[in-house]
Design a protein around this motif. Structure first.
Motif, PDB file in Angstrom:
ATOM      1  N   VAL A 237       0.838  -1.201   0.000  1.00  7.46           N
ATOM      2  CA  VAL A 237       0.000   0.000   0.000  1.00  7.46           C
ATOM      3  C   VAL A 237       0.871   1.249   0.000  1.00  7.46           C
ATOM      4  CG1 VAL A 237      -1.709   1.321   1.302  1.00  7.46           C
ATOM      5  CG2 VAL A 237      -1.918  -1.175   1.135  1.00  7.46           C
ATOM      6  N   LEU A 238       0.601   2.136  -0.942  1.00  4.04           N
ATOM      7  CA  LEU A 238       1.328   3.397  -1.050  1.00  4.04           C
ATOM      8  C   LEU A 238       0.521   4.570  -0.516  1.00  4.04           C
ATOM      9  CD1 LEU A 238       2.711   2.922  -4.676  1.00  4.04           C
ATOM     10  CD2 LEU A 238       3.882   2.434  -2.513  1.00  4.04           C
ATOM     11  N   GLN A 239      -0.793   4.479  -0.619  1.00  2.00           N
ATOM     12  CA  GLN A 239      -1.661   5.560  -0.142  1.00  2.00           C
ATOM     13  C   GLN A 239      -3.036   5.000   0.157  1.00  2.00           C
ATOM     14  OE1 GLN A 239      -3.061   8.575  -2.962  1.00  2.00           O
ATOM     15  NE2 GLN A 239      -2.398  10.154  -1.543  1.00  2.00           N
ATOM     16  N   ALA A 240      -3.612   5.429   1.272  1.00  2.00           N
ATOM     17  CA  ALA A 240      -4.970   5.026   1.632  1.00  2.00           C
ATOM     18  C   ALA A 240      -5.725   6.264   2.110  1.00  2.00           C
ATOM     19  CB  ALA A 240      -4.954   3.959   2.718  1.00  2.00           C
ATOM     20  N   ASP A 241      -6.874   6.511   1.509  1.00  2.00           N
ATOM     21  CA  ASP A 241      -7.681   7.685   1.843  1.00  2.00           C
ATOM     22  C   ASP A 241      -9.113   7.263   2.137  1.00  2.00           C
ATOM     23  OD1 ASP A 241      -5.730   9.766   1.421  1.00  2.00           O
ATOM     24  OD2 ASP A 241      -5.934   9.381  -0.721  1.00  2.00           O
ATOM     25  N   ARG A 242      -9.730   7.970   3.064  1.00  2.00           N
ATOM     26  CA  ARG A 242     -11.149   7.773   3.332  1.00  2.00           C
ATOM     27  C   ARG A 242     -11.901   9.027   2.898  1.00  2.00           C
ATOM     28  NH1 ARG A 242     -13.921   4.562   8.190  1.00  2.00           N
ATOM     29  NH2 ARG A 242     -13.031   2.975   6.831  1.00  2.00           N
ATOM     30  N   THR A 243     -12.988   8.828   2.156  1.00  2.00           N
ATOM     31  CA  THR A 243     -13.759   9.929   1.602  1.00  2.00           C
ATOM     32  C   THR A 243     -15.231   9.719   1.920  1.00  2.00           C
ATOM     33  OG1 THR A 243     -12.200  10.145  -0.237  1.00  2.00           O
ATOM     34  CG2 THR A 243     -14.356  11.179  -0.510  1.00  2.00           C
ATOM     35  N   SER A 244     -15.931  10.818   2.208  1.00  2.00           N
ATOM     36  CA  SER A 244     -17.383  10.788   2.373  1.00  2.00           C
ATOM     37  C   SER A 244     -18.010  11.725   1.349  1.00  2.00           C
ATOM     38  CB  SER A 244     -17.793  11.212   3.781  1.00  2.00           C
ATOM     39  OG  SER A 244     -17.356  10.280   4.744  1.00  2.00           O
ATOM     40  N   LEU A 245     -19.099  11.275   0.733  1.00  2.00           N
ATOM     41  CA  LEU A 245     -19.815  12.060  -0.259  1.00  2.00           C
ATOM     42  C   LEU A 245     -21.303  12.036   0.051  1.00  2.00           C
ATOM     43  CD1 LEU A 245     -18.123  10.803  -3.563  1.00  2.00           C
ATOM     44  CD2 LEU A 245     -17.580  12.884  -2.283  1.00  2.00           C
ATOM     45  N   ARG A 246     -21.965  13.156  -0.212  1.00  2.00           N
ATOM     46  CA  ARG A 246     -23.401  13.238   0.026  1.00  2.00           C
ATOM     47  C   ARG A 246     -24.162  13.095  -1.288  1.00  2.00           C
ATOM     48  NH1 ARG A 246     -26.634  17.840   3.627  1.00  2.00           N
ATOM     49  NH2 ARG A 246     -28.599  16.671   3.760  1.00  2.00           N
ATOM     50  N   PHE A 247     -25.186  12.261  -1.267  1.00  2.00           N
ATOM     51  CA  PHE A 247     -26.016  11.998  -2.435  1.00  2.00           C
ATOM     52  C   PHE A 247     -27.390  12.620  -2.218  1.00  2.00           C
ATOM     53  CE2 PHE A 247     -22.669   9.013  -2.983  1.00  2.00           C
ATOM     54  CZ  PHE A 247     -22.650   8.603  -4.315  1.00  2.00           C
ATOM     55  N   LEU A 248     -27.512  13.908  -2.500  1.00  2.00           N
ATOM     56  CA  LEU A 248     -28.802  14.592  -2.371  1.00  2.00           C
ATOM     57  C   LEU A 248     -29.708  14.243  -3.544  1.00  2.00           C
ATOM     58  CD1 LEU A 248     -28.145  18.273  -1.252  1.00  2.00           C
ATOM     59  CD2 LEU A 248     -29.523  16.573  -0.056  1.00  2.00           C
ATOM     60  N   ASP A 249     -30.961  14.044  -3.263  1.00  2.00           N
ATOM     61  CA  ASP A 249     -31.939  13.833  -4.326  1.00  2.00           C
ATOM     62  C   ASP A 249     -32.390  15.197  -4.872  1.00  2.00           C
ATOM     63  OD1 ASP A 249     -33.617  12.519  -6.090  1.00  2.00           O
ATOM     64  OD2 ASP A 249     -34.347  11.125  -4.568  1.00  2.00           O
ATOM     65  N   VAL A 250     -33.168  15.160  -5.940  1.00  2.00           N
ATOM     66  CA  VAL A 250     -33.520  16.384  -6.653  1.00  2.00           C
ATOM     67  C   VAL A 250     -34.299  17.360  -5.778  1.00  2.00           C
ATOM     68  CG1 VAL A 250     -34.778  17.317  -8.628  1.00  2.00           C
ATOM     69  CG2 VAL A 250     -33.516  15.172  -8.865  1.00  2.00           C
ATOM     70  N   ALA A 251     -35.326  16.894  -5.096  1.00  2.00           N
ATOM     71  CA  ALA A 251     -36.186  17.803  -4.332  1.00  2.00           C
ATOM     72  C   ALA A 251     -35.431  18.520  -3.211  1.00  2.00           C
ATOM     73  CB  ALA A 251     -37.396  17.042  -3.781  1.00  2.00           C
ATOM     74  N   PRO A 252     -34.691  17.815  -2.337  1.00  2.00           N
ATOM     75  CA  PRO A 252     -33.953  18.550  -1.306  1.00  2.00           C
ATOM     76  C   PRO A 252     -32.859  19.441  -1.876  1.00  2.00           C
ATOM     77  CG  PRO A 252     -33.460  16.193  -1.217  1.00  2.00           C
ATOM     78  CD  PRO A 252     -34.614  16.357  -2.135  1.00  2.00           C
ATOM     79  N   LEU A 253     -32.208  19.004  -2.949  1.00  2.00           N
ATOM     80  CA  LEU A 253     -31.197  19.857  -3.584  1.00  2.00           C
ATOM     81  C   LEU A 253     -31.816  21.164  -4.042  1.00  2.00           C
ATOM     82  CD1 LEU A 253     -28.454  20.436  -4.932  1.00  2.00           C
ATOM     83  CD2 LEU A 253     -29.270  19.151  -6.911  1.00  2.00           C
ATOM     84  N   ASN A 254     -32.928  21.076  -4.736  1.00  2.00           N
ATOM     85  CA  ASN A 254     -33.558  22.287  -5.252  1.00  2.00           C
ATOM     86  C   ASN A 254     -34.081  23.182  -4.135  1.00  2.00           C
ATOM     87  OD1 ASN A 254     -32.930  21.326  -7.750  1.00  2.00           O
ATOM     88  ND2 ASN A 254     -35.015  20.803  -8.350  1.00  2.00           N
TER      89      ASN A 254
END
Length: 248
Positions: A193-210
């Protein structure tokens, strides 16, 4: 190990900006070339704005990103302003004081805004950076497509960089409400292993995004489910591609 500078170079290798062959890059390139001033929020290594200059854009181009290594790579082009900061600081970069005609967030950077407070503060700052009638263009993965289900070790990517073979894979750790957390691992083919990263992403649906956009003073000008202009409500929608206009 992989240095921060090497990681920035690898990003460009694995994600080349190519409006001639990639429809997502073409979508943004056309918007950028038509605008007299552009703020790229989360600009990373600056590939989009650099290409615009190379294509003859003579207006004001500003890139904003919190990643110093990525900005250091972007700064190879000195006729663009590169500023270290987050989306919530977008309202502080308009040195000309006229407001930008266009703000962008490409590469699914919008999904890094994880909390409601982050979304509100970032949208407020982007809104403030635009002139009245200015537009904000960005994309976020449509939760209906469940893209994270493909982020698993079976989808390993083998490639060569820095004169040696490398291997990259992802593995989802958790899905909590609309936030997906996953690990990315880069290694040699023998598993070192040369690099290990942890990432979090949010998946908003259309109605709450708008709803967030409306609360920040934007109205939806256009919204698509993929780069060919497919409807965002369609069964095959994989993205929520949005152009929002500042209305107040």
């Amino acid at each position: 190990m992989i240095s921060d500078a090497d990681a920035a170079a690898l990003y460009d290798l694995l994600n080349p900006w190519d409006p001639g062959h990639r429809p997502e890059d073409r979508f943004y390139n056309e918007l950028v070339m038509a605008a007299d001033s552009v703020l790229d929020v989360g600009c990373g290594t600056g590939a989009m704005l650099i290409r615009a200059r190379e294509q003859g854009h003579h207006g004001r181009l500003v890139g904003l990103d919190p990643d110093r290594a990525a900005l250091a790579r972007a700064q190879r082009r000195t006729d663009i302003d590169w500023i270290e900061g987050t989306a919530a600081q977008a309202d502080r970069v308009d040195r000309a004081g006229a407001g930008f005609e266009l703000a962008t967030m490409t590469g699914h950077a919008f999904q890094c805004l994880l909390t409601d407070d982050e979304l509100r503060s970032s949208l407020a700052a982007i809104h403030a950076s635009l002139r009245p009638g200015g537009r904000f263009a960005f994309e976020t993965r449509h939760p209906r497509a469940r893209a994270w289900e493909g982020w698993n070790p079976s989808n390993v990517l083998d490639f060569e960089a820095f004169g040696r073979p490398l291997r990259l894979w992802h593995e989802v750790d958790s899905v909590t409400a609309d936030v997906v957390t996953f690990d990315g691992t880069m290694a040699t083919p023998d598993g070192t292993v040369l690099q290990a990263d942890r990432t979090s992403l949010r998946f908003l649906d259309v109605a709450p995004l708008n709803a967030f956009l409306a609360a920040a003073g934007f109205e939806i000008e256009a919204q698509y489910g993929y780069w060919g202009g497919e409807p965002v409500t369609g069964a095959g929608a994989r993205e929520i591609i949005t152009i929002a206009r500042r209305v107040r």
